[in-house]
Design a protein around this motif. Structure first.
Motif, PDB file in Angstrom:
ATOM      1  N   GLN A 102       0.830  -1.200   0.000  1.00 20.62           N
ATOM      2  CA  GLN A 102       0.000   0.000   0.000  1.00 20.62           C
ATOM      3  C   GLN A 102       0.869   1.257   0.000  1.00 20.62           C
ATOM      4  O   GLN A 102       0.530   2.241  -0.657  1.00 20.62           O
ATOM      5  CB  GLN A 102      -0.939  -0.020   1.209  1.00 20.62           C
ATOM      6  CG  GLN A 102      -1.966   1.077   1.182  1.00 20.62           C
ATOM      7  CD  GLN A 102      -3.079   0.859   2.187  1.00 20.62           C
ATOM      8  OE1 GLN A 102      -3.564  -0.245   2.353  1.00 20.62           O
ATOM      9  NE2 GLN A 102      -3.470   1.922   2.859  1.00 20.62           N
ATOM     10  N   SER A 103       2.007   1.214   0.671  1.00 25.80           N
ATOM     11  CA  SER A 103       2.899   2.376   0.695  1.00 25.80           C
ATOM     12  C   SER A 103       3.474   2.656  -0.701  1.00 25.80           C
ATOM     13  O   SER A 103       3.630   3.809  -1.094  1.00 25.80           O
ATOM     14  CB  SER A 103       4.025   2.173   1.706  1.00 25.80           C
ATOM     15  OG  SER A 103       4.727   0.975   1.426  1.00 25.80           O
ATOM     16  N   GLU A 104       3.765   1.601  -1.460  1.00 22.55           N
ATOM     17  CA  GLU A 104       4.251   1.773  -2.828  1.00 22.55           C
ATOM     18  C   GLU A 104       3.139   2.348  -3.717  1.00 22.55           C
ATOM     19  O   GLU A 104       3.379   3.228  -4.548  1.00 22.55           O
ATOM     20  CB  GLU A 104       4.718   0.431  -3.397  1.00 22.55           C
ATOM     21  CG  GLU A 104       5.268   0.507  -4.800  1.00 22.55           C
ATOM     22  CD  GLU A 104       5.642  -0.863  -5.359  1.00 22.55           C
ATOM     23  OE1 GLU A 104       5.875  -0.930  -6.581  1.00 22.55           O
ATOM     24  OE2 GLU A 104       5.687  -1.850  -4.607  1.00 22.55           O
ATOM     25  N   LEU A 105       1.933   1.860  -3.524  1.00 23.77           N
ATOM     26  CA  LEU A 105       0.792   2.370  -4.273  1.00 23.77           C
ATOM     27  C   LEU A 105       0.587   3.854  -3.995  1.00 23.77           C
ATOM     28  O   LEU A 105       0.312   4.634  -4.906  1.00 23.77           O
ATOM     29  CB  LEU A 105      -0.478   1.584  -3.917  1.00 23.77           C
ATOM     30  CG  LEU A 105      -1.762   2.036  -4.599  1.00 23.77           C
ATOM     31  CD1 LEU A 105      -1.680   1.831  -6.109  1.00 23.77           C
ATOM     32  CD2 LEU A 105      -2.954   1.300  -4.012  1.00 23.77           C
ATOM     33  N   LYS A 106       0.753   4.250  -2.747  1.00 23.10           N
ATOM     34  CA  LYS A 106       0.593   5.658  -2.354  1.00 23.10           C
ATOM     35  C   LYS A 106       1.587   6.544  -3.112  1.00 23.10           C
ATOM     36  O   LYS A 106       1.260   7.659  -3.504  1.00 23.10           O
ATOM     37  CB  LYS A 106       0.772   5.790  -0.833  1.00 23.10           C
ATOM     38  CG  LYS A 106       0.767   7.204  -0.310  1.00 23.10           C
ATOM     39  CD  LYS A 106      -0.586   7.850  -0.395  1.00 23.10           C
ATOM     40  CE  LYS A 106      -0.568   9.203   0.286  1.00 23.10           C
ATOM     41  NZ  LYS A 106      -1.348  10.191  -0.359  1.00 23.10           N
ATOM     42  N   SER A 126      -8.253  -7.228  -1.857  1.00 24.12           N
ATOM     43  CA  SER A 126      -8.080  -7.673  -0.473  1.00 24.12           C
ATOM     44  C   SER A 126      -6.804  -7.037   0.058  1.00 24.12           C
ATOM     45  O   SER A 126      -5.920  -6.642  -0.706  1.00 24.12           O
ATOM     46  CB  SER A 126      -7.994  -9.195  -0.393  1.00 24.12           C
ATOM     47  OG  SER A 126      -6.849  -9.655  -1.082  1.00 24.12           O
ATOM     48  N   ARG A 127      -6.714  -6.959   1.383  1.00 24.43           N
ATOM     49  CA  ARG A 127      -5.568  -6.310   2.015  1.00 24.43           C
ATOM     50  C   ARG A 127      -5.110  -7.185   3.176  1.00 24.43           C
ATOM     51  O   ARG A 127      -5.909  -7.567   4.021  1.00 24.43           O
ATOM     52  CB  ARG A 127      -5.983  -4.926   2.500  1.00 24.43           C
ATOM     53  CG  ARG A 127      -4.894  -4.164   3.211  1.00 24.43           C
ATOM     54  CD  ARG A 127      -5.304  -2.744   3.482  1.00 24.43           C
ATOM     55  NE  ARG A 127      -6.360  -2.666   4.488  1.00 24.43           N
ATOM     56  CZ  ARG A 127      -6.914  -1.549   4.913  1.00 24.43           C
ATOM     57  NH1 ARG A 127      -6.527  -0.393   4.411  1.00 24.43           N
ATOM     58  NH2 ARG A 127      -7.853  -1.561   5.821  1.00 24.43           N
ATOM     59  N   THR A 128      -3.802  -7.480   3.200  1.00 24.32           N
ATOM     60  CA  THR A 128      -3.214  -8.247   4.302  1.00 24.32           C
ATOM     61  C   THR A 128      -1.963  -7.526   4.781  1.00 24.32           C
ATOM     62  O   THR A 128      -1.290  -6.851   3.991  1.00 24.32           O
ATOM     63  CB  THR A 128      -2.833  -9.674   3.861  1.00 24.32           C
ATOM     64  OG1 THR A 128      -1.963  -9.593   2.729  1.00 24.32           O
ATOM     65  CG2 THR A 128      -4.065 -10.488   3.496  1.00 24.32           C
ATOM     66  N   LYS A 129      -1.665  -7.665   6.071  1.00 25.60           N
ATOM     67  CA  LYS A 129      -0.445  -7.055   6.626  1.00 25.60           C
ATOM     68  C   LYS A 129       0.769  -7.684   5.971  1.00 25.60           C
ATOM     69  O   LYS A 129       0.812  -8.887   5.741  1.00 25.60           O
ATOM     70  CB  LYS A 129      -0.358  -7.296   8.140  1.00 25.60           C
ATOM     71  CG  LYS A 129      -1.208  -6.364   8.957  1.00 25.60           C
ATOM     72  CD  LYS A 129      -0.444  -5.114   9.260  1.00 25.60           C
ATOM     73  CE  LYS A 129      -1.178  -4.306  10.316  1.00 25.60           C
ATOM     74  NZ  LYS A 129      -0.694  -2.963  10.387  1.00 25.60           N
ATOM     75  N   ASP A 130       1.786  -6.854   5.670  1.00 25.27           N
ATOM     76  CA  ASP A 130       3.015  -7.424   5.129  1.00 25.27           C
ATOM     77  C   ASP A 130       3.863  -7.982   6.275  1.00 25.27           C
ATOM     78  O   ASP A 130       3.495  -7.879   7.444  1.00 25.27           O
ATOM     79  CB  ASP A 130       3.771  -6.414   4.262  1.00 25.27           C
ATOM     80  CG  ASP A 130       4.369  -5.254   5.039  1.00 25.27           C
ATOM     81  OD1 ASP A 130       4.216  -5.206   6.261  1.00 25.27           O
ATOM     82  OD2 ASP A 130       4.993  -4.394   4.391  1.00 25.27           O
ATOM     83  N   ARG A 134       4.258  -3.035   8.877  1.00 28.09           N
ATOM     84  CA  ARG A 134       4.174  -1.571   8.717  1.00 28.09           C
ATOM     85  C   ARG A 134       3.240  -1.148   7.596  1.00 28.09           C
ATOM     86  O   ARG A 134       2.769  -0.024   7.580  1.00 28.09           O
ATOM     87  CB  ARG A 134       5.556  -0.994   8.436  1.00 28.09           C
ATOM     88  CG  ARG A 134       6.472  -1.086   9.611  1.00 28.09           C
ATOM     89  CD  ARG A 134       7.741  -0.340   9.307  1.00 28.09           C
ATOM     90  NE  ARG A 134       8.787  -0.852  10.189  1.00 28.09           N
ATOM     91  CZ  ARG A 134      10.049  -0.789   9.920  1.00 28.09           C
ATOM     92  NH1 ARG A 134      10.473  -0.237   8.814  1.00 28.09           N
ATOM     93  NH2 ARG A 134      10.927  -1.268  10.768  1.00 28.09           N
ATOM     94  N   SER A 135       3.030  -2.019   6.647  1.00 32.42           N
ATOM     95  CA  SER A 135       2.197  -1.683   5.507  1.00 32.42           C
ATOM     96  C   SER A 135       1.285  -2.862   5.208  1.00 32.42           C
ATOM     97  O   SER A 135       1.301  -3.867   5.911  1.00 32.42           O
ATOM     98  CB  SER A 135       3.069  -1.351   4.285  1.00 32.42           C
ATOM     99  OG  SER A 135       2.255  -0.865   3.222  1.00 32.42           O
ATOM    100  N   TYR A 136       0.499  -2.721   4.176  1.00 33.21           N
ATOM    101  CA  TYR A 136      -0.393  -3.784   3.735  1.00 33.21           C
ATOM    102  C   TYR A 136      -0.029  -4.191   2.319  1.00 33.21           C
ATOM    103  O   TYR A 136       0.471  -3.385   1.540  1.00 33.21           O
ATOM    104  CB  TYR A 136      -1.850  -3.288   3.721  1.00 33.21           C
ATOM    105  CG  TYR A 136      -2.432  -3.041   5.075  1.00 33.21           C
ATOM    106  CD1 TYR A 136      -2.968  -4.077   5.820  1.00 33.21           C
ATOM    107  CD2 TYR A 136      -2.461  -1.760   5.605  1.00 33.21           C
ATOM    108  CE1 TYR A 136      -3.521  -3.848   7.070  1.00 33.21           C
ATOM    109  CE2 TYR A 136      -3.014  -1.517   6.848  1.00 33.21           C
ATOM    110  CZ  TYR A 136      -3.548  -2.566   7.577  1.00 33.21           C
ATOM    111  OH  TYR A 136      -4.091  -2.336   8.811  1.00 33.21           O
ATOM    112  N   ASN A 137      -0.280  -5.449   2.004  1.00 32.90           N
ATOM    113  CA  ASN A 137      -0.164  -5.925   0.637  1.00 32.90           C
ATOM    114  C   ASN A 137      -1.559  -5.957   0.044  1.00 32.90           C
ATOM    115  O   ASN A 137      -2.509  -6.415   0.692  1.00 32.90           O
ATOM    116  CB  ASN A 137       0.455  -7.324   0.594  1.00 32.90           C
ATOM    117  CG  ASN A 137       1.913  -7.293   0.976  1.00 32.90           C
ATOM    118  OD1 ASN A 137       2.647  -6.415   0.544  1.00 32.90           O
ATOM    119  ND2 ASN A 137       2.337  -8.243   1.787  1.00 32.90           N
TER     120      ASN A 137
END
Length: 170
Positions: A102-106, A126-130, A134-137
């Motif tokens: 999600q941080s890369e997407l941002k 869908s979103r899961t913790k990496d 610290r971020s989500y995949n």
């Protein structure tokens, strides 16, 4: 008690709009006073809440006619998901780079957090913790594949798009 004709007109405005409307906006459309529209809205809210129908008037961020929560599963089966162009662009990035943090997407899409929330609510990602927490995949879901009538997986589609681009560039 509001004029029944005005009440019907206000209901028609709410029926055809896809966004919550403020009383002043409705009054402007109908060329009438805001107080009269507010009275008609209150009467409509009462009418809808006192019957056992599938619709309700939500007044949280303005007024909108919507399907009651207990019937949303039916609507989702029958109606396609509506996405704004900016949200579609964010979804495209997720689909082509999945799994993507999600941080890369941002970094790639400035409004990503808003878009991610909408896509999660619609069940398209869908979103899961990496691993580091610290971020989500982010990944697309089966609903995404069904909605866009994709056969095979998205990675194959991504490779096809890359090859098509390489051929055009050559």
């Amino acid at each position: 008690m509001p004029d029944e004709n005005l009440k019907s007109k206000v209901e028609a405005v709410l029926f055809v709009t896809a966004k919550a409307m403020q009383p002043a906006e409705i009054a402007d459309i109908l060329k009438t006073g805001v107080d009269e529209v507010e009275n008609a809205l209150l009467d409509l809210v009462f009418d809808y809440s006192s019957r056992e129908g599938a619709l309700e008037i939500d007044d949280e961020d303005g007024y909108i006619i919507q399907v009651k929560a207990q019937h949303l599963d039916i609507v989702e089966k029958l109606c396609p998901v509506e996405l704004k162009p900016a949200v579609v662009k964010t979804l495209t990035v997720i689909a082509l780079k999945e799994p993507i943090r999600q941080s890369e997407l941002k970094e790639l899409r400035s409004n990503a957090y808003e878009h991610v929330q909408e896509l999660l609510e619609k069940g398209l990602i869908s979103r899961t913790k990496d691993k580091n927490g610290r971020s989500y995949n982010l990944k697309t879901t089966q609903k995404f594949a069904e909605y866009f009538k994709l056969k095979g997986d998205v990675k194959t589609l991504s490779k096809l798009l890359e090859r098509t681009k390489e051929l055009k560039d050559a």
